[in-house]
Design a protein around this motif. Structure first.
Motif, PDB file in Angstrom:
ATOM      1  N   ARG A 160      -6.224 -21.382  80.232  1.00 49.99           N
ATOM      2  CA  ARG A 160      -5.026 -20.675  80.691  1.00 49.99           C
ATOM      3  C   ARG A 160      -3.756 -21.229  80.055  1.00 49.99           C
ATOM      4  NH1 ARG A 160      -1.102 -21.561  84.184  1.00 49.99           N
ATOM      5  NH2 ARG A 160      -1.990 -23.458  85.088  1.00 49.99           N
ATOM      6  N   VAL A 161      -3.693 -22.551  79.918  1.00 50.56           N
ATOM      7  CA  VAL A 161      -2.452 -23.178  79.434  1.00 50.56           C
ATOM      8  C   VAL A 161      -2.404 -23.320  77.908  1.00 50.56           C
ATOM      9  CG1 VAL A 161      -2.145 -24.379  81.639  1.00 50.56           C
ATOM     10  CG2 VAL A 161      -3.241 -25.593  79.722  1.00 50.56           C
ATOM     11  N   VAL A 162      -3.454 -22.828  77.218  1.00 52.21           N
ATOM     12  CA  VAL A 162      -3.451 -22.860  75.748  1.00 52.21           C
ATOM     13  C   VAL A 162      -2.833 -21.574  75.220  1.00 52.21           C
ATOM     14  CG1 VAL A 162      -4.912 -22.903  73.673  1.00 52.21           C
ATOM     15  CG2 VAL A 162      -5.523 -24.294  75.665  1.00 52.21           C
ATOM     16  N   LYS A 163      -2.019 -21.698  74.169  1.00 53.19           N
ATOM     17  CA  LYS A 163      -1.413 -20.519  73.535  1.00 53.19           C
ATOM     18  C   LYS A 163      -2.478 -19.639  72.904  1.00 53.19           C
ATOM     19  CE  LYS A 163       2.811 -22.998  72.208  1.00 53.19           C
ATOM     20  NZ  LYS A 163       3.487 -23.697  71.090  1.00 53.19           N
ATOM     21  N   LYS A 209     -18.812 -20.694  75.332  1.00 54.37           N
ATOM     22  CA  LYS A 209     -19.012 -19.254  75.218  1.00 54.37           C
ATOM     23  C   LYS A 209     -18.694 -18.555  76.543  1.00 54.37           C
ATOM     24  CE  LYS A 209     -20.759 -17.204  72.089  1.00 54.37           C
ATOM     25  NZ  LYS A 209     -20.144 -16.555  70.889  1.00 54.37           N
ATOM     26  N   SER A 210     -19.032 -19.224  77.653  1.00 54.47           N
ATOM     27  CA  SER A 210     -18.889 -18.590  78.970  1.00 54.47           C
ATOM     28  C   SER A 210     -17.432 -18.348  79.347  1.00 54.47           C
ATOM     29  CB  SER A 210     -19.580 -19.430  80.052  1.00 54.47           C
ATOM     30  OG  SER A 210     -18.808 -20.585  80.344  1.00 54.47           O
ATOM     31  N   ILE A 211     -16.482 -19.070  78.721  1.00 56.91           N
ATOM     32  CA  ILE A 211     -15.074 -18.796  79.019  1.00 56.91           C
ATOM     33  C   ILE A 211     -14.433 -17.958  77.907  1.00 56.91           C
ATOM     34  CG2 ILE A 211     -14.791 -20.829  80.521  1.00 56.91           C
ATOM     35  CD1 ILE A 211     -13.187 -22.067  78.068  1.00 56.91           C
ATOM     36  N   ASP A 212     -15.289 -17.306  77.121  1.00 53.44           N
ATOM     37  CA  ASP A 212     -14.823 -16.337  76.113  1.00 53.44           C
ATOM     38  C   ASP A 212     -13.892 -16.924  75.066  1.00 53.44           C
ATOM     39  OD1 ASP A 212     -16.237 -14.094  77.034  1.00 53.44           O
ATOM     40  OD2 ASP A 212     -14.802 -13.851  78.673  1.00 53.44           O
ATOM     41  N   LEU A 213     -14.250 -18.084  74.566  1.00 57.39           N
ATOM     42  CA  LEU A 213     -13.520 -18.600  73.407  1.00 57.39           C
ATOM     43  C   LEU A 213     -14.109 -17.963  72.158  1.00 57.39           C
ATOM     44  CD1 LEU A 213     -13.266 -22.385  74.355  1.00 57.39           C
ATOM     45  CD2 LEU A 213     -11.397 -20.704  74.329  1.00 57.39           C
ATOM     46  N   ALA A 214     -13.320 -17.886  71.117  1.00 54.91           N
ATOM     47  CA  ALA A 214     -13.806 -17.354  69.845  1.00 54.91           C
ATOM     48  C   ALA A 214     -14.157 -18.513  68.913  1.00 54.91           C
ATOM     49  CB  ALA A 214     -12.727 -16.482  69.213  1.00 54.91           C
ATOM     50  N   SER A 215     -14.906 -18.202  67.870  1.00 53.94           N
ATOM     51  CA  SER A 215     -15.267 -19.195  66.846  1.00 53.94           C
ATOM     52  C   SER A 215     -15.864 -20.469  67.437  1.00 53.94           C
ATOM     53  CB  SER A 215     -14.042 -19.589  66.012  1.00 53.94           C
ATOM     54  OG  SER A 215     -13.478 -18.477  65.406  1.00 53.94           O
ATOM     55  N   VAL A 216     -16.632 -20.319  68.512  1.00 59.83           N
ATOM     56  CA  VAL A 216     -17.218 -21.505  69.133  1.00 59.83           C
ATOM     57  C   VAL A 216     -18.203 -22.168  68.172  1.00 59.83           C
ATOM     58  CG1 VAL A 216     -18.700 -22.361  70.997  1.00 59.83           C
ATOM     59  CG2 VAL A 216     -16.949 -20.612  71.472  1.00 59.83           C
ATOM     60  N   SER A 217     -18.000 -23.454  67.951  1.00 59.00           N
ATOM     61  CA  SER A 217     -19.003 -24.189  67.186  1.00 59.00           C
ATOM     62  C   SER A 217     -19.166 -25.574  67.787  1.00 59.00           C
ATOM     63  CB  SER A 217     -18.634 -24.251  65.702  1.00 59.00           C
ATOM     64  OG  SER A 217     -17.789 -25.315  65.436  1.00 59.00           O
ATOM     65  N   VAL A 218     -20.406 -25.989  67.897  1.00 64.62           N
ATOM     66  CA  VAL A 218     -20.717 -27.291  68.489  1.00 64.62           C
ATOM     67  C   VAL A 218     -21.409 -28.141  67.428  1.00 64.62           C
ATOM     68  CG1 VAL A 218     -22.153 -28.494  70.185  1.00 64.62           C
ATOM     69  CG2 VAL A 218     -20.882 -26.433  70.852  1.00 64.62           C
ATOM     70  N   SER A 219     -20.933 -29.351  67.246  1.00 65.95           N
ATOM     71  CA  SER A 219     -21.631 -30.222  66.294  1.00 65.95           C
ATOM     72  C   SER A 219     -22.113 -31.473  66.994  1.00 65.95           C
ATOM     73  CB  SER A 219     -20.727 -30.580  65.115  1.00 65.95           C
ATOM     74  OG  SER A 219     -19.627 -31.329  65.524  1.00 65.95           O
ATOM     75  N   PRO A 220     -23.427 -31.730  66.883  1.00 70.04           N
ATOM     76  CA  PRO A 220     -23.963 -32.958  67.467  1.00 70.04           C
ATOM     77  C   PRO A 220     -23.518 -34.154  66.634  1.00 70.04           C
ATOM     78  CG  PRO A 220     -25.678 -31.748  66.304  1.00 70.04           C
ATOM     79  CD  PRO A 220     -24.447 -30.927  66.204  1.00 70.04           C
ATOM     80  N   LYS A 237     -16.967 -25.429  84.334  1.00 70.09           N
ATOM     81  CA  LYS A 237     -16.538 -24.117  83.835  1.00 70.09           C
ATOM     82  C   LYS A 237     -15.158 -23.749  84.390  1.00 70.09           C
ATOM     83  CE  LYS A 237     -18.089 -19.335  83.533  1.00 70.09           C
ATOM     84  NZ  LYS A 237     -19.199 -18.395  83.798  1.00 70.09           N
ATOM     85  N   ALA A 238     -14.942 -24.033  85.682  1.00 64.84           N
ATOM     86  CA  ALA A 238     -13.638 -23.738  86.286  1.00 64.84           C
ATOM     87  C   ALA A 238     -12.546 -24.572  85.620  1.00 64.84           C
ATOM     88  CB  ALA A 238     -13.680 -24.016  87.788  1.00 64.84           C
ATOM     89  N   ALA A 239     -12.860 -25.823  85.327  1.00 61.54           N
ATOM     90  CA  ALA A 239     -11.879 -26.696  84.669  1.00 61.54           C
ATOM     91  C   ALA A 239     -11.545 -26.156  83.275  1.00 61.54           C
ATOM     92  CB  ALA A 239     -12.429 -28.115  84.573  1.00 61.54           C
ATOM     93  N   LEU A 240     -12.580 -25.749  82.529  1.00 63.99           N
ATOM     94  CA  LEU A 240     -12.343 -25.228  81.177  1.00 63.99           C
ATOM     95  C   LEU A 240     -11.522 -23.940  81.225  1.00 63.99           C
ATOM     96  CD1 LEU A 240     -15.828 -25.881  79.503  1.00 63.99           C
ATOM     97  CD2 LEU A 240     -13.646 -26.982  78.930  1.00 63.99           C
TER      98      LEU A 240
END
Lengths: 278, 278
Positions: free
Chosen positions: A130-133, A186-197, A122-125
């Motif tokens: 932080r460095v993403v626009k 979700k825990s780092i508050d990203l939007a439009s999170v979607s996970v595909s197996p 989580k800390a890494a994510l």
């Protein structure tokens, strides 16, 4: 094979070509690893460049900065990418927890088969975010050893796989992190999170995956931890050997093997302006 | 939700409609349960008509003969289908191991969630193959409880699931039969055998499946075997209760649940003439 060709009306050669495409692990995992034209992409934890060599040529109009903690790995990665005449990748040594980049530097961040090794994914994510626009994307790809099942089933084979899981845990990692990508994103508050197996289901109708995935990728990986696991008393030699034999057994014509990778996607958006990325 | 809509450019209502389609178990399993116009289809083991009511309206130009061993189930199935004004289904009591039909009667045979209950699934499939026309198709759909994994992981939850597996085994059945469909279809010499896994991956982004699948389908089913499993000493009451709680826990906003169904397809072809079906 001839029946399949007959039914779908393909020539044998065309069918084999289609099969080649669908049957590689790279295609299952990376067919949609695509970035907008002109993107600057951070690949976090590139290792020896195993994913870099697939992703960079797939996105010739993007530029990649691939980082790793290990100078040794980076040297190998550089050589590999040069030998393949790939020109849109730069390499740099960096710590994923403390990135040497200012905020909002990259259009996208990609992390493949790295979170499983980290004590604090989580800390890494969070640091990667932080460095993403604003409006930029984050993508993560991880496996999940606990998703493995096969026929014929075998307790010894599950015990052998569990050795890898236990050793990974001892190192602070998590071999079953694939299923956790949704809550992590979700825990780092990203939007439009979607996970595909991305289930890699293999039976004898897919000979390339039988050879390339069951034998040479998965079972070879488990086989590789045997010595250490036996030495540490996690398993006895006979059970481990039986487990490995049983895993190879699933590669026989009446065997079946299944493993699931997970791919997560999310967007960094300003909490106060959901449409802020345009 | 609003973010997803934004990204893909759909109106909220349109997005919900698409979601509704993709998010039902019926859609995942049956979106491709389609038969040629004018087909006569045998549905083997229709039970109370739970699949019949989906498949028959989906194929209005096919005719279904749905059989079951139990007259009681058939009575319920008849009532259900009549109440839905479905007119392309007939019901008949029959034993799957000894079908009251001459060879090569049907264009297709379909069997859903039945093989898991049988002591000799191969014999049943062989008998079903007998009544399929040359060039006709066979389709089977089964679950696989051993494919289940979730987050947060829980040993008690796995133990609770194992109760269902053990009780099924006592009855001569096999709750993990999904993964065996490929070898089973091959073993009765069908041509063009192909098996496709249907993973039901559920996280909080899929609220309908959280409610409809994790809670009301899977966990409710496991909950249903509790009394019997505790009575037989397969599990103690406290562990079972914890297991059920932990399964419901995976339906929380940070939980993840995955289960895989398998769908097998094959063609009955004359061994001496692979193209004989035209």
């Amino acid at each position: 094979m001839e029946h399949t060709n007959y039914v779908h009306g393909y020539s044998n050669r065309e069918a084999m070509r289609l099969l080649d495409q669908a049957e590689t692990l790279d295609e299952i995992i990376h067919h949609d690893t695509v970035f907008s034209k002109g993107s600057l992409v951070l690949e976090a934890g590139c290792g020896v460049g195993a994913q870099t060599k697939i992703i960079a040529p797939k996105n010739p109009e993007s530029n990649f900065l691939s980082i790793d903690l290990s100078e040794t790995s980076l040297r190998e990665a550089r050589e590999l990418i040069q030998s393949l005449h790939i020109t849109n990748v730069e390499f740099r040594q960096a710590d994923i927890y403390h990135l040497p980049f200012t905020d909002e530097t990259f259009d996208s961040v990609l992390i493949c088969f790295v979170l499983e090794h980290l004590q604090n994914p989580k800390a890494a994510l969070r640091e990667l975010k932080r460095v993403v626009k604003q409006g930029g994307t984050m993508m993560a790809i991880e496996g999940d050893h606990g998703s493995t099942f096969f026929f014929p089933d075998s307790t010894s084979a599950h015990s052998a796989i569990d050795c890898q899981i236990q050793l990974q845990k001892q190192n602070g990692g998590n071999s079953n992190i694939g299923r956790e990508l949704y809550p992590l994103f979700k825990s780092i508050d990203l939007a439009s999170v979607s996970v595909s197996p991305r289930m890699v289901y293999v039976d004898a109708s897919k000979p390339r995956l039988v050879e390339g995935f069951i034998k040479k990728t998965f079972t070879a990986m488990i086989e590789g931890v045997g010595e250490k696991a036996i030495q540490q008393g996690i398993i006895d030699g006979a059970t481990f050997e039986q487990g490995i034999n049983d895993l190879y057994r699933t590669a026989e014509p009446d065997g079946v093997f299944s493993y699931t990778f997970f791919k997560a996607f999310g967007i960094k958006e300003n909490a106060t302006s959901p449409g802020g990325k345009e």
